[in-house]
Scaffold this motif. Structure first.
Motif, mmCIF file in Angstrom:
data_model
loop_
_atom_site.group_PDB
_atom_site.id
_atom_site.type_symbol
_atom_site.label_atom_id
_atom_site.label_comp_id
_atom_site.label_asym_id
_atom_site.label_seq_id
_atom_site.Cartn_x
_atom_site.Cartn_y
_atom_site.Cartn_z
ATOM 1 N N GLN A 263 10.069 4.145 -5.056
ATOM 2 C CA GLN A 263 11.468 4.181 -5.441
ATOM 3 C C GLN A 263 11.635 4.868 -6.790
ATOM 4 O OE1 GLN A 263 12.422 -0.007 -5.569
ATOM 5 N NE2 GLN A 263 11.591 -0.287 -7.614
ATOM 6 N N VAL B 285 14.062 4.562 -10.322
ATOM 7 C CA VAL B 285 14.912 3.621 -11.039
ATOM 8 C C VAL B 285 15.527 4.342 -12.227
ATOM 9 C CG1 VAL B 285 15.092 1.363 -12.138
ATOM 10 C CG2 VAL B 285 13.349 1.752 -10.379
ATOM 11 N N THR C 117 18.792 1.699 -8.521
ATOM 12 C CA THR C 117 17.535 2.008 -7.842
ATOM 13 C C THR C 117 17.844 2.883 -6.636
ATOM 14 O OG1 THR C 117 16.491 -0.056 -8.540
ATOM 15 C CG2 THR C 117 15.543 1.041 -6.624
ATOM 16 N N LYS D 30 16.154 4.377 -3.208
ATOM 17 C CA LYS D 30 15.009 4.213 -2.315
ATOM 18 C C LYS D 30 15.244 4.885 -0.966
ATOM 19 C CE LYS D 30 11.504 0.691 -1.591
ATOM 20 N NZ LYS D 30 11.100 -0.681 -1.938
#
Length: 726
Positions: free
Chosen positions: A667, A669, A680, A682
């Motif tokens: 991911q 951030v 975040t 993803k």
């Protein structure tokens, strides 16, 4: 806001068109907005002032509307920035009153309400800039086109002629029938699950099972040779195991020998994974350097252990192992070989094998040949695959790694030639031509595609350079309209090793463009930096001033950033940040090894914020820190919690926010400049999900539009995210 909507797909002739679909380019989401603000104030008391804090994560307009009762009280309403400075505002109305201003920095702002006279209860709302949520804008690369069919660094052969291959560059293990047909292949990048591999370096066959040195996962995995099913539980190993062989002890018991190069020893196990003992491999040879053993083998009776002393350019011999007493030999009984290219000499012996007659075969890697000796090493019997013109050779090997012997055949694992060679028994002293090569034809990775793209950088003209790590090359790309279309240039760099091979890359992991336009590459496993003058794509790059610094001073650098006239390096294996002048000399008084009283732990990336500060991904400590670019002195910890494995960091020039590749969690951030988390990323919707994202970069195209570029390493692509800020 204008958006580009080219067609999805690719065109040929070296032009890569990013897979951008109009359906994925919707209106960006915003996650900021409105917050209530209420309280009570009374003039000339400690309760004369009240504040309502709110977090601003991007620049933009903000306003507060406040009303109070009784109306006879006189209240003032202002906005205060994160530094305590009153924001210039416009005001409308008296009660309710609305104040409006601009958030120019990110952080915690406040609505400050003060009673000038009287007392009152107040209430209202504050609105502030929302979060710009990135959307998938396309990608460069992806799929298997950037992979060679195999990158073999280890092999062994079963009694039926099946060849088992440790396919290092594809993170897989495969089996091939005697005719070269693939029988099975196993392994997927990503999770450390049984049957998956990370940089498998060697393989051994024993009694219907194969033993895999799963180097990147520090373990041995055992597979059924016929079905490739995982057998039992993996064995844990020490760091940097680079070879595995099945052999015998002095009593005829089966043993497994694992070469641990950094610790300069051979670890001995029983076939069920029970440790037996270790053989220390001392310094030796004319170089007097650590041996860094790459492989070991025993003779049929188990009375002799042969070790490929890689850095010493020799074969070391030891007595046998005794499993029943858990004892290993502790001193050498002899050695042979000197450094050189002549028959009987070695340059980086990488593999060793012994046939049933006791003859010893050495994979003489940098000489690109296999040399066969008698068991004492006193007589050179045959040479296979030699391509050295001075020796009359015409072989096809390029970075030979291992040798296996079975059924009177000699097999070579040619890592950077992407193939296996099989030689039949030699009737003369030299056998340069193999009887069989597979896969056929040997096809290399396609230009414009990748195998583990690990670093990227832009020059002042907007050209993109990508470190195509496993393919040992730098690939240049020229931008098209709005960054949507990229033309591929000619890749440069070769597959090679060491200071003598000054054009050779060995898993380059990062690149940076200096102010003078030269490009610096972290040539990671060659332990050095390389400097290039990039040509105008599609012209390839020209290397200059190499190596810098000396190869022994940079153990596995993973990150490099050119800052002014200096180079800042994340020297990962020594857990330090270093600064070099462009002549290779040290720029700081000493490398940075601690920050905030905590020792650095495997830092992976470093970037300059443009204001004299360095932002460092201190990966092993799961934090992001800030250093002074001029001295390396510690300034602060920006991000102390919330990350698992930060391996890439980029700074958004529009707002100072940090984008972190949290690699193990697959991911990205976003944090503000004070280290507060914002969002975040993803799931990319049409772009799928990340698989081991590493280095990242924020770049503005020719129109001023900002994009986040991500090395999505195990998906073999560069992902481009529209930051939706413009």
């Amino acid at each position: 806001m204008s958006r580009f909507t080219p067609s999805c797909g690719r065109v040929s002739a070296g032009m890569v068109v990013l897979a951008v679909c109009a359906a994925t380019l919707g209106v960006p989401k915003a996650a900021g907005g409105t917050k209530p603000c209420s309280g009570w104030v009374q003039a000339n008391t400690t309760s004369a002032t009240a504040t309502c804090p709110f977090s601003v994560s991007s620049q933009g307009s903000m306003s507060a509307t406040i009303s109070w009762s009784p109306t006879s009280a006189v209240l003032s309403v202002v906005l205060v920035d994160p530094n305590g400075v009153v924001v210039p505002t416009t005001t409308t109305g008296s009660n309710p009153t609305t104040v409006t201003g601009q958030a120019s920095v990110t952080g915690t702002y406040k609505v400050r309400v003060k009673a000038k006279s009287g007392s009152a209860n107040f209430s209202g709302t504050v609105t502030y800039p929302g979060i710009s949520v990135p959307t998938y804008a396309g990608q460069i690369g992806g799929g298997s086109a950037g992979h060679a069919p195999m990158y073999p660094s280890g092999l062994d052969v079963g009694p039926d002629g099946t060849v088992y291959v440790a396919d290092t560059g594809n993170d897989q293990v495969a089996a091939y029938a005697a005719d070269g047909t693939q029988v099975w292949r196993i392994g997927a990048r990503g999770a450390k699950a049984a049957g998956n591999f990370n940089n498998p370096r060697d393989i051994a066959y024993l009694n219907g099972e194969i033993f895999v040195d799963d180097t990147g996962n520090n373990r041995v995995q055992v597979l059924d040779a016929s079905t490739h099913a995982v057998v039992g539980t993996p064995w844990p190993l020490g760091t940097s195991s680079l070879g595995i062989t099945a052999g015998k002890d002095v009593n005829g018991q089966n043993i497994i020998l694992v070469s641990e190069d950094v610790t300069n020893r051979i670890a001995v196990f029983q076939p069920d994974g029970q440790p037996v003992c270790t053989i220390p491999v001392p310094k030796g040879g004319s170089k007097g350097l650590a041996a860094l053993p790459r492989d070991a083998a025993t003779n049929a009776t188990g009375t002799v252990v042969y070790v490929a002393a890689y850095q010493d350019d020799q074969i070391d011999t030891f007595g046998g192992v005794n499993v029943s007493t858990s004892t290993c030999p502790t001193t050498m009984t002899g050695h042979w070989g000197t450094s050189g290219t002549q028959p009987g000499q070695f340059k980086r012996p990488y593999g060793v094998a012994v046939d049933p007659s006791g003859n010893v075969y050495v994979a003489d890697s940098d000489n690109e040949r296999i040399q066969e000796f008698n068991g004492a090493g006193s007589s050179l019997l045959h040479i296979y695959g030699d391509k050295t013109p001075a020796n009359g050779g015409s072989g096809d090997l390029f970075q030979l790694r291992r040798v296996a012997v079975a059924n009177g055949q000699v097999y070579a694992a040619d890592l950077w030639g992407w193939h296996i060679d099989r030689f039949t028994a030699c009737a003369t002293s030299s056998c340069p031509t193999p009887a069989q090569t597979y896969p056929t034809p040997v096809a290399g990775p396609a230009t414009g595609s990748f195998n583990e793209p690990s670093g990227l950088a832009f020059d002042g003209s907007g050209n993109l350079y990508v470190a195509d790590s496993v393919n040992q090359r730098i690939q240049p790309f020229t931008p098209g309209a709005n960054g949507a279309t990229w033309a591929t240039g000619i890749p440069w760099g070769n597959r090679g090793w060491g200071a003598s091979d000054q054009s050779g890359f060995n898993w380059p992991r990062d690149i940076s463009v200096a102010a003078d336009g030269t490009l610096w590459a972290a040539d990671t496993k060659n332990n050095r930096l390389l400097q290039f003058i990039p040509g105008t794509p599609p012209t390839d790059g020209r290397m200059i001033n190499i190596p810098k610094p000396a190869p022994t001073s940079l153990p596995w650098p993973y990150g490099v950033d050119a800052v002014g006239s200096h180079l800042i390096v994340a020297n990962t294996f020594t857990s330090q940040i270093e600064s070099f002048n462009t002549d290779g000399s040290q720029a700081w008084a000493a490398p940075v090894t601690t920050a905030g009283g905590i020792a650095l732990k495997n830092p992976y990336d470093v970037t300059d914020d443009g204001n004299g500060h360095l932002v460092v991904a201190d990966t092993g400590n799961k934090r992001v820190i800030e250093l002074d670019a001029a001295t390396g002195s510690y300034l602060k910890t920006i991000i102390a919690t919330g990350l698992h494995s930060p391996q890439g960091v980029a700074i958004d020039p529009n707002n100072g926010n940090l984008w972190i590749a949290d690699t193990s969690y697959n991911q990205l951030v976003e944090f503000n400049s004070q280290g507060a988390p914002i969002q975040t990323v993803k799931n990319l919707v049409s772009g799928g999900t990340f698989n081991h994202p590493t280095h990242v970069e924020v770049h503005q195209d020719a129109t001023g539009h900002s994009y986040l570029y991500v090395c999505d390493e195990f998906n073999d692509r560069i992902v481009i995210l529209d930051l939706n800020e413009n």
